[in-house]
Write an enzyme that holds these catalytic residues in place. Structure first.
Site, PDB file in Angstrom:
ATOM      1  CB  CYS A 125      38.849  39.918  47.588  1.00 55.48           C
ATOM      2  SG  CYS A 125      39.004  40.288  45.816  1.00 55.48           S
ATOM      3  CG  HIS A 251      41.324  43.597  49.152  1.00 56.24           C
ATOM      4  ND1 HIS A 251      41.956  42.390  49.387  1.00 56.24           N
ATOM      5  CD2 HIS A 251      40.891  43.552  47.871  1.00 56.24           C
ATOM      6  CE1 HIS A 251      41.897  41.642  48.299  1.00 56.24           C
ATOM      7  NE2 HIS A 251      41.264  42.324  47.363  1.00 56.24           N
ATOM      8  CD  GLU A 253      42.559  42.808  53.232  1.00 54.86           C
ATOM      9  OE1 GLU A 253      42.783  42.286  52.128  1.00 54.86           O
ATOM     10  OE2 GLU A 253      41.394  43.022  53.656  1.00 54.86           O
TER      11      GLU A 253
END
Length: 272
Positions: A125, A251, A253
């Site tokens: 990002c 994202h 994660e």
């Protein structure tokens, strides 16, 4: 550079990794004579140490993902701490804030030199924006100075391209280069979360496109795209790689998706 609708260019041959000895690992699909040789790197038989730039952004999520894969993750706030890492993650957050803080803390210059020297870096990002050579719509400070990037990826990105916070969305993406990790097969779709996400508008010849949001699934263009907002949707590039650099506009994660980080670890080890 090529437009998002053009076929993805082939990756360029990889340079030796930082800290490796002997010849560089061969690139998949590249001719290397009659015998295929696997190059061993110093990282292959120990846990890699992955730094996470910790001046701002979602640092803890990246640390947790790396550690779940058996790597060691450490926060990086000072230039002196860069010497202890085998690779670095630039997390999501506010690209303008991270830009200012890396320059304030004296990190920007050393990071540029390390990237040029082959340090593996993954940006998600805001991290993708920081790795891009060009921002189509840079923010400006009170003096009118445009935000800066660390650079390294020959591409143009557009900030907040998919819209603001309320336009956040999820999509299943085909993602090249992943390996089976846990219960997820390498060719399973990646569930991608886009939060005030950028997209890549153009890539250079040395940048490999790994994933795109298909035109049929691309939301209405965000407000930052201005005059283009009424055009028909097109596929948007959201993941790229160029030699030692990897970037996604989403994202992984935050969803429990570990294969992108696993790919980054393999890049550090010279295995991908």
């Amino acid at each position: 550079m090529t437009s998002p609708s053009s076929p993805a260019p082939l990756p360029t041959p990889e340079a030796p990794r930082r800290g490796t000895s002997g010849p560089a690992a061969s690139v998949p699909g590249q001719a290397s004579g009659s015998t295929t040789t696997t190059t061993t790197t110093p990282h292959a038989h120990r846990d890699v140490v992955v730094g996470v730039l910790a001046v701002q952004g979602d640092v803890r999520e990246h640390v947790a993902t790396i550690e779940s894969l058996g790597g060691r993750a450490v926060p990086v706030r000072r230039a002196s701490e860069l010497a202890a890492v085998d690779g670095l993650i630039l997390p999501g957050g506010e690209s303008t804030t991270i830009d200012k803080l890396t320059r304030t803390f004296g990190l920007a210059g050393p990071l540029r030199e390390l990237i040029q020297g082959g340090l593996p870096v993954y940006g998600s990002c805001a991290g993708m924006i920081l790795l891009s050579d060009v921002i189509a719509d840079p923010s400006t400070d009170r003096q009118g100075n445009p935000q800066q990037t660390i650079g390294g990826l020959d591409m143009v990105v557009r900030r907040n391209a998919f819209g603001r916070q309320r336009e956040s969305f999820e999509a299943d993406l085909a993602f090249a280069g992943l390996a089976t990790t846990g219960d997820a097969a390498g060719d399973d779709p990646v569930r991608a979360v886009f939060i005030r996400a950028p997209w890549v508008e153009k890539v250079g010849d040395g940048v490999e496109v790994l994933a795109q949001v298909p035109a049929a699934e691309t939301p209405q263009a965000g407000p930052s795209e201005g005059a283009d907002a009424d055009l028909e949707p097109v596929a948007r590039i959201v993941a790229v790689r160029s030699r030692n650099l990897l970037a996604t506009s989403f994202h992984p994660e935050v969803t429990g998706e570990r294969r992108v980080h696993e790919l980054f670890i393999r890049m550090i080890r010279g295995e991908a």
